[in-house]
Design a protein around this motif. Structure first.
Motif, PDB file in Angstrom:
ATOM      1  N   ALA A 154       0.834  -1.207   0.000  1.00  0.00           N
ATOM      2  CA  ALA A 154       0.000   0.000   0.000  1.00  0.00           C
ATOM      3  C   ALA A 154       0.871   1.260   0.000  1.00  0.00           C
ATOM      4  N   LYS A 155       1.987   1.221   0.727  1.00  0.00           N
ATOM      5  CA  LYS A 155       2.906   2.369   0.736  1.00  0.00           C
ATOM      6  C   LYS A 155       3.516   2.582  -0.642  1.00  0.00           C
ATOM      7  N   LEU A 156       3.833   1.476  -1.351  1.00  0.00           N
ATOM      8  CA  LEU A 156       4.357   1.597  -2.709  1.00  0.00           C
ATOM      9  C   LEU A 156       3.302   2.220  -3.621  1.00  0.00           C
ATOM     10  N   ALA A 157       2.054   1.830  -3.446  1.00  0.00           N
ATOM     11  CA  ALA A 157       0.977   2.424  -4.239  1.00  0.00           C
ATOM     12  C   ALA A 157       0.905   3.932  -4.014  1.00  0.00           C
ATOM     13  N   VAL A 158       1.108   4.353  -2.786  1.00  0.00           N
ATOM     14  CA  VAL A 158       1.105   5.785  -2.465  1.00  0.00           C
ATOM     15  C   VAL A 158       2.261   6.480  -3.174  1.00  0.00           C
ATOM     16  N   ARG A 159       3.456   5.861  -3.153  1.00  0.00           N
ATOM     17  CA  ARG A 159       4.616   6.451  -3.839  1.00  0.00           C
ATOM     18  C   ARG A 159       4.326   6.623  -5.330  1.00  0.00           C
ATOM     19  N   VAL A 160       3.679   5.622  -5.925  1.00  0.00           N
ATOM     20  CA  VAL A 160       3.332   5.690  -7.348  1.00  0.00           C
ATOM     21  C   VAL A 160       2.349   6.833  -7.592  1.00  0.00           C
ATOM     22  N   ALA A 161       1.329   6.924  -6.739  1.00  0.00           N
ATOM     23  CA  ALA A 161       0.314   7.977  -6.912  1.00  0.00           C
ATOM     24  C   ALA A 161       0.918   9.368  -6.789  1.00  0.00           C
ATOM     25  N   LYS A 162       1.883   9.528  -5.901  1.00  0.00           N
ATOM     26  CA  LYS A 162       2.529  10.832  -5.746  1.00  0.00           C
ATOM     27  C   LYS A 162       3.481  11.119  -6.909  1.00  0.00           C
ATOM     28  N   GLN A 163       4.046  10.072  -7.501  1.00  0.00           N
ATOM     29  CA  GLN A 163       4.932  10.245  -8.656  1.00  0.00           C
ATOM     30  C   GLN A 163       4.165  10.711  -9.884  1.00  0.00           C
ATOM     31  N   TYR A 164       2.903  10.281 -10.011  1.00  0.00           N
ATOM     32  CA  TYR A 164       2.114  10.574 -11.207  1.00  0.00           C
ATOM     33  C   TYR A 164       0.757  11.172 -10.810  1.00  0.00           C
ATOM     34  N   PRO A 165       0.739  12.422 -10.407  1.00  0.00           N
ATOM     35  CA  PRO A 165      -0.508  13.029  -9.934  1.00  0.00           C
ATOM     36  C   PRO A 165      -1.579  13.173 -11.008  1.00  0.00           C
ATOM     37  N   THR A 166      -1.217  13.042 -12.277  1.00  0.00           N
ATOM     38  CA  THR A 166      -2.234  13.129 -13.338  1.00  0.00           C
ATOM     39  C   THR A 166      -3.022  11.823 -13.473  1.00  0.00           C
ATOM     40  N   VAL A 167      -2.544  10.748 -12.847  1.00  0.00           N
ATOM     41  CA  VAL A 167      -3.244   9.461 -12.924  1.00  0.00           C
ATOM     42  C   VAL A 167      -4.323   9.417 -11.848  1.00  0.00           C
ATOM     43  N   LYS A 168      -5.552   9.201 -12.279  1.00  0.00           N
ATOM     44  CA  LYS A 168      -6.672   9.201 -11.335  1.00  0.00           C
ATOM     45  C   LYS A 168      -7.395   7.856 -11.275  1.00  0.00           C
ATOM     46  N   HIS A 169      -6.895   6.843 -11.980  1.00  0.00           N
ATOM     47  CA  HIS A 169      -7.576   5.546 -12.007  1.00  0.00           C
ATOM     48  C   HIS A 169      -6.580   4.415 -11.779  1.00  0.00           C
ATOM     49  N   TYR A 170      -6.882   3.584 -10.782  1.00  0.00           N
ATOM     50  CA  TYR A 170      -5.993   2.493 -10.385  1.00  0.00           C
ATOM     51  C   TYR A 170      -6.755   1.182 -10.254  1.00  0.00           C
ATOM     52  N   MET A 171      -6.201   0.139 -10.874  1.00  0.00           N
ATOM     53  CA  MET A 171      -6.691  -1.218 -10.649  1.00  0.00           C
ATOM     54  C   MET A 171      -5.737  -1.901  -9.675  1.00  0.00           C
ATOM     55  N   VAL A 172      -6.291  -2.617  -8.711  1.00  0.00           N
ATOM     56  CA  VAL A 172      -5.478  -3.241  -7.667  1.00  0.00           C
ATOM     57  C   VAL A 172      -5.227  -4.706  -8.003  1.00  0.00           C
ATOM     58  N   TRP A 173      -3.975  -4.996  -8.327  1.00  0.00           N
ATOM     59  CA  TRP A 173      -3.463  -6.327  -8.645  1.00  0.00           C
ATOM     60  C   TRP A 173      -3.957  -6.771 -10.009  1.00  0.00           C
ATOM     61  N   ASN A 174      -3.650  -8.016 -10.365  1.00  0.00           N
ATOM     62  CA  ASN A 174      -3.923  -8.531 -11.701  1.00  0.00           C
ATOM     63  C   ASN A 174      -4.279 -10.011 -11.598  1.00  0.00           C
ATOM     64  N   GLU A 175      -5.506 -10.329 -11.972  1.00  0.00           N
ATOM     65  CA  GLU A 175      -5.975 -11.716 -12.084  1.00  0.00           C
ATOM     66  C   GLU A 175      -5.807 -12.548 -10.814  1.00  0.00           C
ATOM     67  N   PHE A 176      -5.851 -11.906  -9.642  1.00  0.00           N
ATOM     68  CA  PHE A 176      -5.718 -12.669  -8.388  1.00  0.00           C
ATOM     69  C   PHE A 176      -4.426 -13.490  -8.359  1.00  0.00           C
ATOM     70  N   LYS A 177      -3.404 -13.022  -9.065  1.00  0.00           N
ATOM     71  CA  LYS A 177      -2.154 -13.781  -9.153  1.00  0.00           C
ATOM     72  C   LYS A 177      -1.600 -14.068  -7.756  1.00  0.00           C
ATOM     73  N   GLY A 178      -1.351 -15.342  -7.480  1.00  0.00           N
ATOM     74  CA  GLY A 178      -0.826 -15.748  -6.179  1.00  0.00           C
ATOM     75  C   GLY A 178      -1.881 -15.908  -5.110  1.00  0.00           C
ATOM     76  N   PHE A 179      -3.125 -15.649  -5.434  1.00  0.00           N
ATOM     77  CA  PHE A 179      -4.190 -15.761  -4.441  1.00  0.00           C
ATOM     78  C   PHE A 179      -5.055 -17.002  -4.646  1.00  0.00           C
ATOM     79  N   TRP A 180      -4.525 -17.996  -5.342  1.00  0.00           N
ATOM     80  CA  TRP A 180      -5.209 -19.284  -5.445  1.00  0.00           C
ATOM     81  C   TRP A 180      -4.759 -20.152  -4.269  1.00  0.00           C
ATOM     82  N   ASP A 181      -5.713 -20.761  -3.598  1.00  0.00           N
ATOM     83  CA  ASP A 181      -5.408 -21.619  -2.448  1.00  0.00           C
ATOM     84  C   ASP A 181      -5.552 -23.077  -2.868  1.00  0.00           C
TER      85      ASP A 181
END
Length: 435
Positions: A154-181
């Motif tokens: 989450a802290k890395l996401a904040v760093r990214v958001a502060k690096q690119y203030p023109t970006v207003k849309h974020y998707m969190v993760w991709n295809e549940f990668k690594g979240f299969w049990d």
């Protein structure tokens, strides 16, 4: 196909070999790039592309300029991941940031009049049980952050958001990668949602106007049902485990501005059913289900795929099937659809690409995306169009009709009150009343 695979979590015995091979080098700290504001548009574009391993920034300058024109003539959404898919590790060691690659991609997006979107995936190795300072790309797409590092992500996401203030849309993760049990043979929606909530909360603190969405789970289907499911049709039966993961996220998320999924028209066991074109109705059925379940959250398709592996379709057929899929997205009220651009490294045939790698030359999919972006943005009223021949599919809005011949023969038909003849798999645009 990467876009529809189920990725098993590597959380236990393989951790011992998760050592990393690429060693990080210290890079000078560069100021954040000065990116121009996205173009002011009357309507949300709805359509866009995801930059993958090879994109315009890997091309000769003449092709870069051409790609800039192809993507920017009708401004569309442009999405980039923060790690992988053409971008290196953004935080090889805790606190050691490296946004060089991401800066380059975001600068290109800005220069080509793109509306920027960022996918918050993947995570540095040290968040996933690997070694700080090293990147094991073989496991980048299969390992999720460990729970004790959700806050770090989450802290890395904040760093990214502060690096690119023109970006207003974020998707969190991709295809549940690594979240299969594998122990339960189900998605670990609880762990994903815990991470999502931390990222959502952190990004909203950076800027309340930032739009955040999830769960970006792949929704697969089978021609032969492998268990009970609440969603099925002539195109197959949806895997209930994916639907359950979506429902858990909907119930337990702290908030969301849109809901994200991806998938393919093909079933896992029999390709496209009942046929290549009719199978595209699956996208509309899933979209309707998502809108109903989520209380009508805007629906995003982060990826979609229409061609069975080794099908070797002609570019004409491939683009025609894609046109039918885009019609289905527009008809069912999809808010955003991002095309996974399969650009390649070297010259040669590039199926489904937007331009010819290294040599330039616009390819058919680019024109299709531009046409839908111009005529079918999210704010437009979509209208059904009558066709005298079922082989010709059509969709309209007040000023324009798009039609596609779904057969490999010439077809003459009356479409929207006009007589037309379409070549095999031809896509045709036609103005109407007041155009």
């Amino acid at each position: 196909m990467a876009g529809i695979m189920v990725y098993a979590a590597i959380r236990t015995k393989e951790r011992s070999v998760f050592k990393g091979s690429e060693v990080a080098t210290k890079v000078p700290t560069e100021p954040a790039p000065q990116l121009s504001e996205p173009p002011a548009l009357e309507n949300w574009p709805r359509w866009g592309v995801t930059h993958t391993q090879y994109s315009a920034d890997n091309e000769p300058q003449a092709v870069v300029e051409e790609a800039r024109g192809v993507l920017g003539r009708v401004p569309m959404l442009q999405n980039q991941h923060i790690m992988g898919w053409g971008v290196g590790n953004p935080e090889p060691s805790p606190g050691q940031l490296n946004f060089v690659d991401l800066d380059r991609r975001m600068t290109f997006i800005s220069s080509s009049r793109g509306v920027p979107v960022i996918t918050l995936c993947c995570a540095p190795d040290w968040m996933k049980g690997g070694q700080a300072g090293r990147t094991d790309w073989s496991k980048n797409h299969t390992v999720a952050p460990e729970r004790e590092h959700f806050d770090d992500f989450a802290k890395l996401a904040v760093r990214v958001a502060k690096q690119y203030p023109t970006v207003k849309h974020y998707m969190v993760w991709n295809e549940f990668k690594g979240f299969w049990d594998p122990a339960t043979n189900r998605w670990d929606a609880q762990a994903y949602t815990e991470m999502y909530n931390k990222v959502y909360t952190a990004l909203k603190k950076v800027n309340k106007d930032i739009q955040v969405g999830g769960p970006y789970v792949p929704i697969g289907s089978n021609a032969r049902a492998e268990g009970p499911s609440e969603l099925s049709g002539p195109w197959g039966t949806v895997d209930q485990r994916a639907l359950d993961a979506v429902k858990y996220w909907i119930e337990h998320k702290k908030g969301a501005d849109f809901i994200v999924v991806d998938g393919a028209s093909m079933t896992n066991d029999k390709g496209n059913v009942p046929n290549d074109f009719a199978a595209q109705a699956k996208f509309g059925a899933i979209t309707t289900w998502l809108r109903e379940e989520s209380g009508d959250l805007p629906v995003w398709w982060a990826e979609w795929y229409v061609e069975p592996e080794n099908a070797q379709w002609s570019e004409d057929k491939r683009t025609a099937v894609q046109a039918t899929a885009l019609m289905e997205f527009a008809r069912s009220g999809v808010t955003t659809a991002l095309y996974w651009n399969p650009q390649q490294k070297g010259e040669g045939e590039c199926a489904g690409c937007l331009w010819s790698p290294k040599v330039g030359g616009e390819l058919p999919m680019a024109g299709l995306l531009s046409g839908f972006t111009k005529w079918f943005p999210a704010g437009v009223e979509v209208q059904e169009v009558q066709s005298s021949d079922p082989k010709v599919k059509a969709l309209g809005q007040a000023s324009q009709v798009v039609m596609v011949n779904t057969s490999d023969q010439d077809v003459s038909a009356t479409v929207d009150g006009r007589q037309v003849t379409l070549r095999p798999y031809e896509i045709k645009w036609s103005g109407r009343g007041g155009a």
